[in-house]
Design a protein around this motif. Structure first.
Motif, PDB file in Angstrom:
ATOM      1  N   ARG A 188      38.224  45.485  31.115  1.00 21.74           N
ATOM      2  CA  ARG A 188      37.279  46.833  30.504  1.00 21.74           C
ATOM      3  C   ARG A 188      36.304  46.928  31.602  1.00 21.74           C
ATOM      4  O   ARG A 188      35.900  46.246  32.188  1.00 21.74           O
ATOM      5  N   TRP A 189      35.583  48.191  31.423  1.00 25.41           N
ATOM      6  CA  TRP A 189      34.503  48.391  32.375  1.00 25.41           C
ATOM      7  C   TRP A 189      33.420  47.581  32.013  1.00 25.41           C
ATOM      8  O   TRP A 189      32.945  47.448  30.978  1.00 25.41           O
ATOM      9  N   GLY A 190      33.054  46.887  33.227  1.00 27.76           N
ATOM     10  CA  GLY A 190      31.786  45.990  32.897  1.00 27.76           C
ATOM     11  C   GLY A 190      32.261  44.678  32.739  1.00 27.76           C
ATOM     12  O   GLY A 190      31.260  43.794  32.148  1.00 27.76           O
ATOM     13  N   SER A 191      33.422  44.310  32.918  1.00 21.80           N
ATOM     14  CA  SER A 191      33.817  42.659  32.434  1.00 21.80           C
ATOM     15  C   SER A 191      33.755  41.999  33.609  1.00 21.80           C
ATOM     16  O   SER A 191      33.965  40.906  33.400  1.00 21.80           O
ATOM     17  N   GLY A 192      33.106  42.546  34.859  1.00 21.19           N
ATOM     18  CA  GLY A 192      32.852  41.616  35.892  1.00 21.19           C
ATOM     19  C   GLY A 192      34.031  41.236  37.046  1.00 21.19           C
ATOM     20  O   GLY A 192      34.265  40.560  37.729  1.00 21.19           O
ATOM     21  N   LYS A 193      34.934  42.296  37.004  1.00 23.24           N
ATOM     22  CA  LYS A 193      36.128  42.268  37.999  1.00 23.24           C
ATOM     23  C   LYS A 193      35.819  42.315  39.100  1.00 23.24           C
ATOM     24  O   LYS A 193      36.283  41.291  40.170  1.00 23.24           O
ATOM     25  N   THR A 194      34.885  42.988  39.890  1.00 20.56           N
ATOM     26  CA  THR A 194      34.678  43.193  41.007  1.00 20.56           C
ATOM     27  C   THR A 194      33.695  41.974  41.528  1.00 20.56           C
ATOM     28  O   THR A 194      33.931  41.483  42.686  1.00 20.56           O
ATOM     29  N   THR A 195      32.900  41.724  40.818  1.00 26.05           N
ATOM     30  CA  THR A 195      31.833  40.655  41.043  1.00 26.05           C
ATOM     31  C   THR A 195      32.801  39.478  41.048  1.00 26.05           C
ATOM     32  O   THR A 195      32.438  38.570  42.028  1.00 26.05           O
ATOM     33  N   THR A 196      33.581  38.987  40.166  1.00 25.39           N
ATOM     34  CA  THR A 196      34.624  37.788  40.297  1.00 25.39           C
ATOM     35  C   THR A 196      35.421  37.703  41.519  1.00 25.39           C
ATOM     36  O   THR A 196      35.308  36.796  42.197  1.00 25.39           O
ATOM     37  N   ALA A 197      35.895  38.983  41.844  1.00 26.27           N
ATOM     38  CA  ALA A 197      36.871  39.095  43.034  1.00 26.27           C
ATOM     39  C   ALA A 197      35.851  38.804  44.079  1.00 26.27           C
ATOM     40  O   ALA A 197      36.502  37.839  45.165  1.00 26.27           O
ATOM     41  N   LYS A 198      34.681  39.371  44.453  1.00 26.94           N
ATOM     42  CA  LYS A 198      33.999  39.012  45.545  1.00 26.94           C
ATOM     43  C   LYS A 198      33.526  37.393  45.723  1.00 26.94           C
ATOM     44  O   LYS A 198      33.648  36.899  46.520  1.00 26.94           O
ATOM     45  N   GLN A 199      33.317  36.887  44.437  1.00 26.57           N
ATOM     46  CA  GLN A 199      32.860  35.290  44.549  1.00 26.57           C
ATOM     47  C   GLN A 199      34.189  34.555  44.737  1.00 26.57           C
ATOM     48  O   GLN A 199      34.121  33.628  45.442  1.00 26.57           O
ATOM     49  N   VAL A 200      35.285  35.046  44.356  1.00 21.79           N
ATOM     50  CA  VAL A 200      36.668  34.209  44.636  1.00 21.79           C
ATOM     51  C   VAL A 200      36.820  34.290  46.171  1.00 21.79           C
ATOM     52  O   VAL A 200      37.145  33.266  46.933  1.00 21.79           O
ATOM     53  N   TYR A 201      36.700  35.507  46.708  1.00 20.22           N
ATOM     54  CA  TYR A 201      37.014  35.929  48.217  1.00 20.22           C
ATOM     55  C   TYR A 201      36.005  34.936  48.965  1.00 20.22           C
ATOM     56  O   TYR A 201      36.474  34.236  49.952  1.00 20.22           O
ATOM     57  N   LEU A 202      34.683  34.943  48.593  1.00 19.62           N
ATOM     58  CA  LEU A 202      33.782  34.185  49.351  1.00 19.62           C
ATOM     59  C   LEU A 202      34.134  32.600  49.327  1.00 19.62           C
ATOM     60  O   LEU A 202      33.946  31.727  50.282  1.00 19.62           O
ATOM     61  N   SER A 203      34.596  32.084  48.015  1.00 24.28           N
ATOM     62  CA  SER A 203      34.772  30.654  47.807  1.00 24.28           C
ATOM     63  C   SER A 203      36.127  30.363  48.833  1.00 24.28           C
ATOM     64  O   SER A 203      36.047  29.213  49.259  1.00 24.28           O
ATOM     65  N   VAL A 204      37.056  31.045  48.886  1.00 23.74           N
ATOM     66  CA  VAL A 204      38.139  30.791  49.570  1.00 23.74           C
ATOM     67  C   VAL A 204      38.189  30.790  51.280  1.00 23.74           C
ATOM     68  O   VAL A 204      38.590  30.065  51.733  1.00 23.74           O
TER      69      VAL A 204
END
Length: 532
Positions: A188-204
């Motif tokens: 849903r809107w505001g469920s943290g999709k983009t934030t989580t994607a950025k954190q995963v990208y940074l971690s990998v």
């Protein structure tokens, strides 16, 4: 079943392994745990492990039959790295809440003071406090009432936004580190999709994320890097076929390179509409599956929900009791996701008392709209100025740069009968909705703020919305008002509101004509819509 022990769980691996062998967990999924429950009783159980965040401890929830995670409240010995809940023996303070370890000679010396020394220190501390209070009072008397001084704006930087590494985060990292190339976070809107994607990208990758904000304007033919593709279809619902072709080209490029990947973010609606087509494309190309991870409330573990809430609330309200909101965390996601709902509750503290956490969590958009309406219609110029500042940012990609001259900003304020003469612009930045992105640069917290600000502005100042908007396509959240029967009106009054602006047929025609009169400006591909 949680078997209560007569003694504490093992503090070391060897004894833990002996206890594990005696207990015998036959399932590979439900593994041996020796942990405490919510009543601080030590016990053993075979259960699926969860990831435990730094500074937290696992705890068995007897009612829910699951492993939750709770903040470690000890001054020393708390976990300093994420770990699996079945490995809690590494952290004795999580197993024995009274365990503090053996104090060293230095620690004993550090806490012992002879009486005369203690009295002397106390006097010095009291004098210092009085001196500081006097200085603060002097500074405040010299400040202009009603205006915040620029150096006082305590806005958080965008990089300081709290993030908890949920099971979804760890699953995504595992997928990409083990050869996965295509991943999609949906919710849903505001469920943290983009934030989580950025954190995963940074971690990998260890690099700052590369985000394609508008794939329609992006030259995918030469792109084979690790990328995040943000909501590819939401802005181009009438152009799905062309977007699909771009996605096919991008996936083909990435699929033929080593170690690169693409992370997509989509709303639930987008996901439902296009998932089969994207999977078909990847099957045709023969370059691997599309892994999907849902971030909605029902897809989160109880431990993840609790820690998301705690990380958000504790970050923005460090001096307030977490228990005030801990027990009312609601899964009533209708239009707004769990993470953003509690970010709003935590940052805009008036919601914690009026209407209170329980009511707000069930109808966050309604109470957000009511709060913005009060600012919009306020008799206080400061509040109206803050609202108009939100309007300007909402009409300008959620951003304002105070280092540049803003002719349009002055025109907007003049149209709203507010003078900016002798006003420090930083003093009318609404702290509860904005982050700092750089020196003098501010950005709205989330596009839910942008949407609801424009809904309120369009409701009360439609002619100004038409005048200052520069859309070349009618936004999909502006709808023509329809007739409602009595039952629909009653349901609308008790349910959560939709994030839309309803206008008459005449106003819809006026706005559509304005959109059609604005030429679509094409920016050089890959120049503005790919952010690092």
């Amino acid at each position: 079943m949680f078997k209560i022990r007569g003694d504490l769980c093992a503090f070391d691996r060897d004894n833990w392994n002996r206890d594990k062998e005696k207990f015998d967990c036959p399932s590979a999924t439900n593994v041996y745990h020796c942990i405490v429950d919510e009543r601080n009783r030590s016990g053993e159980i075979c259960i699926q492990p969860v990831w435990v965040q730094t500074g937290y401890c696992p705890e068995y929830n007897t009612d829910a039959n699951t492993v939750d995670t709770v903040p470690c409240d000890q001054s020393a010995g708390c976990p300093e790295d994420p770990f699996q809940s079945n490995e809690v023996y590494q952290y004795p303070v999580c197993i024995n809440k009274t365990y503090h370890g053996q104090p060293t000679a230095e620690e004993v010396d550090a806490v012992y003071f002879p009486l005369p020394t203690a009295v002397g220190i106390s006097v010095v501390v009291v004098v210092a406090i009085i001196f500081v209070i006097a200085i603060v009072c002097y500074i405040r008397r010299r400040q202009k009432p009603g205006r915040r001084q620029e150096e006082e704006v305590s806005l958080l930087h965008r990089s300081e936004v709290p993030f908890f590494k949920t099971s979804a985060f760890h699953d995504a990292v595992h997928i990409l580190q083990n050869g996965g190339k295509f991943l999609c976070f949906h919710g849903r809107w505001g469920s943290g999709k983009t934030t989580t994607a950025k954190q995963v990208y940074l971690s990998v990758t260890g690099r700052k994320p590369v985000v394609i904000e508008d794939i329609a304007e992006f030259d995918v033919s030469s792109c084979a890097d690790c990328v995040i593709v943000e909501d590819p279809f939401s802005k181009h619902l009438s152009n799905v076929e062309d977007i699909m072709l771009k996605i096919k080209t991008l996936c083909s490029n990435i699929g033929n390179t080593k170690d690169n990947f693409a992370i997509f973010t989509m709303s639930d609606e987008e996901w439902t509409e296009v998932i089969n087509e994207i999977k078909k494309i990847l099957l045709e190309l023969g370059i691997g599956p599309l892994h999907d991870i849902c971030l909605n409330y029902d897809s989160l573990s109880p431990g993840d929900r609790n820690q998301i809430l705690h990380s958000i609330f504790g970050h923005y309200n460090p001096k307030q009791a977490f228990g005030k909101v801990e027990n009312i965390a609601s899964g009533n996601e209708l239009y707004l996701g769990y993470a953003e709902t509690y970010t709003l509750l935590s940052r805009c503290r008036i919601f914690q008392t009026k209407p209170g956490p329980l009511l707000f969590s069930n109808r966050p958009l309604l109470y957000l709209k009511m709060y913005l309406e009060r600012k919009c219609k306020s008799s206080e110029e400061m509040e109206r100025s803050e609202f108009v500042m939100l309007v300007f940012m909402s009409l300008n990609k959620r951003t304002i740069n105070l280092n540049k001259s803003n002719t349009e900003l002055n025109e907007l304020f003049m149209a709203c009968d507010i003078s900016l003469k002798n006003v420090q612009l930083s003093s009318i930045i609404p702290e509860e909705f904005v982050f700092r992105e750089g020196e003098g640069v501010y950005v709205l917290q989330h596009d839910v703020i942008q949407r609801m600000v424009l809904v309120v502005f369009g409701t009360y100042h439609f002619e100004k919305l038409v005048r200052f908007s520069s859309w070349h396509e009618l936004p999909d959240w502006i709808k023509e008002k329809s007739r409602l029967n009595i039952i629909s009106k009653i349901m609308k009054s008790v349910n959560e509101i939709q994030p839309i602006l309803e206008i008459s047929h005449g106003k819809m025609t006026e706005l559509r004509n304005k959109c059609e009169s604005i030429p679509e400006t094409r920016v050089p591909e890959n120049s503005l819509n790919m952010k690092q």
